[in-house]
Design a protein around this motif. Sequence first.
Motif, short mmCIF file in Angstrom:
data_model
loop_
_atom_site.label_atom_id
_atom_site.label_comp_id
_atom_site.label_asym_id
_atom_site.label_seq_id
_atom_site.Cartn_x
_atom_site.Cartn_y
_atom_site.Cartn_z
N GLY A 342 -15.93 -19.76 -48.77
CA GLY A 342 -16.28 -20.85 -49.68
C GLY A 342 -15.21 -21.92 -49.72
O GLY A 342 -15.51 -23.12 -49.73
N GLN A 343 -13.95 -21.51 -49.72
CA GLN A 343 -12.85 -22.48 -49.72
C GLN A 343 -12.81 -23.30 -48.44
O GLN A 343 -12.57 -24.51 -48.46
N ASN A 345 -15.41 -23.97 -46.52
CA ASN A 345 -16.53 -24.91 -46.57
C ASN A 345 -16.20 -26.11 -47.44
O ASN A 345 -16.57 -27.24 -47.13
N LYS A 346 -15.48 -25.85 -48.51
CA LYS A 346 -15.10 -26.95 -49.40
C LYS A 346 -14.17 -27.92 -48.69
O LYS A 346 -14.31 -29.15 -48.81
N ILE A 347 -13.21 -27.36 -47.91
CA ILE A 347 -12.30 -28.22 -47.16
C ILE A 347 -13.06 -29.10 -46.19
O ILE A 347 -12.75 -30.28 -45.99
N GLY A 349 -16.16 -30.06 -46.48
CA GLY A 349 -17.19 -30.87 -47.11
C GLY A 349 -18.59 -30.29 -46.93
O GLY A 349 -19.59 -31.01 -47.00
N SER A 351 -21.48 -27.85 -48.40
CA SER A 351 -21.87 -27.19 -49.64
C SER A 351 -22.27 -25.75 -49.34
O SER A 351 -22.84 -25.44 -48.30
N ASN A 352 -21.94 -24.84 -50.24
CA ASN A 352 -22.29 -23.43 -50.03
C ASN A 352 -23.78 -23.20 -49.96
O ASN A 352 -24.25 -22.36 -49.19
N SER A 353 -24.55 -23.97 -50.72
CA SER A 353 -26.00 -23.80 -50.70
C SER A 353 -26.57 -24.21 -49.35
O SER A 353 -27.47 -23.57 -48.81
#
Length: 360
Positions: A342-343, A345-347, A349, A351-353
């Motif tokens: 998750g982290q 993916n955040k880096i 850009g 989205s987890n969904s």
Amino acid sequence: MKTIKGPSLHLAQFSDANPPFNTLKSIAEWASGMGFAALQIPAWDQRLIDIAKAAESQAYCDEIKGTLAEHGLQVSELTTHILGQLVAVHPAYDAMCDAFAPEELRGNAAARSEWALQQIKLAAKASRRLGLTEMGTFSGSFLWPYFFPFPQRPEGLVDAAFDELTSRWKPILDNCEEEGINLCYELHPSEDLHDGASFEMFLDRIGGHQRAQILFDPSHFVLQQLKYLDFIDIYHERIGMFHVKDAEFNPTGRQGIYGGYQSWVNRAARFRSLGDGQVDFRSIFSKFAQYDFSGWATLEWECCLKNQEDGAREGAAFIRDHVIRVTDKIFDDFAGTPLSVGQMNKILGISNSFARKHYG
């Protein structure tokens, strides 16, 4: 990553009728004092090894290893260069090559080549008994008198020579396969296998035989003006042995690569002791570390100026100073940060969904 082993010493240029170079025991004591860790033994020199006995007797091979171990040494490889030279001999070289064979075979080219073939097979068996995996050799040559094509080489001459070379070496390579030994051809001027292009021609004809490997010696590439660092990039998967030998090329208005029939000391291209020539060994050792070469770095002393014992002593230290003890760490590991998916993916850009929908 793997660290290259060394220094080893090729004994062909050192064995002699006079002590301490006339027996394996005495030369081992001398080499240990010079700082070497291993010896590369020429299979044709009966002062150092009885190759027929070594092929048949494990006790004899254990005795050889024990003799070296007494002085903190081991056998790095056997070499069969003189024997390989006799596998393929152009008639122009018959008289000179006869001296390499037993007296009763001289003047009989076919018998001489058959003897050499059998000796190489014995050396492969001896190598296995000694616990080795590589063995050095020359290819011999049918074509060297025609290396410069004038008058033009007859069409088909090169193919005929390489076909015959293949027919002679293929059974030896198959025998090496049975013994578990890689046969490393030293690519050398005067041999039909003298550069990458000629080695590839041979390799194509033997179906890419996995036991056909290369003994890398950059000095011969300096003399040919071949890019030896590029050679490692191209052929590193086939390089099984390494002769650490220096050379220089200083062309003048009077001579270049061919040397003008001058003596070694007066040639534009000549061999030198380690560190006295032009070979970039720091880059070579870096390449071997990069490609995980784990064989031996073996001094082959050939110099037109320096005394051989000085060359050996300086060469052992030179090799030790150039061996790269490879790292087991990534240098910037201290700055690494473990992150969850998750982290990450955040880096990025993402989205987890979106990631769950499209990638599960």
